[in-house]
Design an enzyme around this catalytic site. Structure first.
Site, mmCIF file in Angstrom:
data_model
loop_
_atom_site.group_PDB
_atom_site.id
_atom_site.type_symbol
_atom_site.label_atom_id
_atom_site.label_comp_id
_atom_site.label_asym_id
_atom_site.label_seq_id
_atom_site.Cartn_x
_atom_site.Cartn_y
_atom_site.Cartn_z
ATOM 1 C CB CYS A 23 -7.003 -1.104 2.291
ATOM 2 S SG CYS A 23 -8.380 0.119 2.953
ATOM 3 C CG ASN A 49 -4.439 3.424 -1.816
ATOM 4 O OD1 ASN A 49 -3.566 3.492 -2.447
ATOM 5 N ND2 ASN A 49 -5.420 4.412 -1.580
ATOM 6 C CB ILE A 50 -6.564 -1.096 -5.925
ATOM 7 C CG1 ILE A 50 -5.220 -1.728 -6.166
ATOM 8 C CG2 ILE A 50 -7.107 -1.068 -7.642
ATOM 9 C CD1 ILE A 50 -5.158 -3.205 -6.536
ATOM 10 C CD GLU A 51 -9.000 5.972 -3.928
ATOM 11 O OE1 GLU A 51 -9.385 6.830 -4.695
ATOM 12 O OE2 GLU A 51 -8.762 6.009 -2.784
ATOM 13 C CB CYS A 82 -9.516 0.892 7.307
ATOM 14 S SG CYS A 82 -9.502 -0.708 6.445
ATOM 15 C CB CYS A 123 -6.978 -3.404 6.835
ATOM 16 S SG CYS A 123 -7.353 -2.904 5.038
ATOM 17 C CD GLU A 135 -3.642 -1.047 5.243
ATOM 18 O OE1 GLU A 135 -4.215 -0.769 4.040
ATOM 19 O OE2 GLU A 135 -3.644 -0.207 6.030
HETATM 20 N N1 THU Z 1 -6.371 3.120 2.653
HETATM 21 C C1 THU Z 1 -5.888 2.212 2.706
HETATM 22 O O1 THU Z 1 -5.371 1.730 1.654
HETATM 23 N N2 THU Z 1 -5.129 1.844 3.862
HETATM 24 C C2 THU Z 1 -5.424 2.467 4.982
HETATM 25 O O2 THU Z 1 -5.147 1.740 6.180
HETATM 26 C C3 THU Z 1 -6.508 3.584 4.981
HETATM 27 C C4 THU Z 1 -7.210 3.594 3.996
HETATM 28 C C5 THU Z 1 -7.115 3.733 1.268
HETATM 29 C C6 THU Z 1 -8.429 3.457 1.080
HETATM 30 C C7 THU Z 1 -8.820 4.418 0.068
HETATM 31 O O3 THU Z 1 -8.205 4.128 -1.306
HETATM 32 C C8 THU Z 1 -8.039 5.752 0.490
HETATM 33 O O4 THU Z 1 -6.964 5.182 1.509
HETATM 34 C C9 THU Z 1 -8.838 6.720 1.298
HETATM 35 O O5 THU Z 1 -9.521 6.221 2.321
#
Ligand code: THU
Length: 140
Positions: free
Chosen positions: A54, A43-45, A94, A97, A56
């Site tokens: 996300c 994941n890259i915020e 989520c 995804c 995935e």
């Molecule tokens: N996130 C994912 O990368 N994949 C998931 O299946 C659930 C959520 C990430 C998004 C965000 O960076 C962090 O988790 C919190 O929601």
């Protein structure tokens, strides 16, 4: 045959690159193409939140951008930072995804592994986690 242990290890490797300074929730994914290649993602915020990607989708977009459009399985690992392997909860994908998966994956055969460790995981088909999905078939 899917080498589940290898795929889980790759997801944990990808998790190390998670960029999650806002949520502190680190996710890693390892996506197996039908070509046998494994595409890793984290994941890259973003400070603006909405552009967050996300793990995935990072894996899917890496693969598709390299010409791979067919997939057999994905492993997802995720937890708040500091949680040890084998502890915490399974990290389910989520809705966004799941929708991206439905664009490229066969709902009956594509497998989604939610792993806590190499020995502790659950497996689902895409159809199980995304019933009644909207796909390209609906646009015909
Ligand atoms: N996130 C994912 O990368 N994949 C998931 O299946 C659930 C959520 C990430 C998004 C965000 O960076 C962090 O988790 C919190 O929601």
């Amino acid at each position: 045959m899917i080498n589940e242990k290898l795929l889980i290890e790759k997801a944990f490797e990808a998790q190390k690159f998670s960029y999650a300074p806002y949520s502190g929730f680190n996710v890693g994914a390892a996506l197996l193409g039908t070509n046998g290649k494994i595409y890793e993602g984290c994941n890259i915020e973003n400070a603006s939140f909405t552009p967050t990607n996300c793990a995935e989708r990072t894996a899917f977009f890496k693969a598709v951008s390299e010409g791979q459009l067919e997939f057999s399985a994905i492993v997802i690992v995720g937890n708040k930072s500091g949680v040890k392997q084998g502890e915490g909860e399974y990290c389910a994908p989520c809705g966004v995804c799941r929708q991206v998966m439905s664009e490229f994956c066969d709902p009956d055969t594509f497998k989604i592994y939610l792993a806590k460790s190499v020995d502790d995981y659950k497996v689902y088909t895409l159809k199980e986690i995304l019933p009644l999905g909207f796909t390209s078939k609906d646009l015909k």
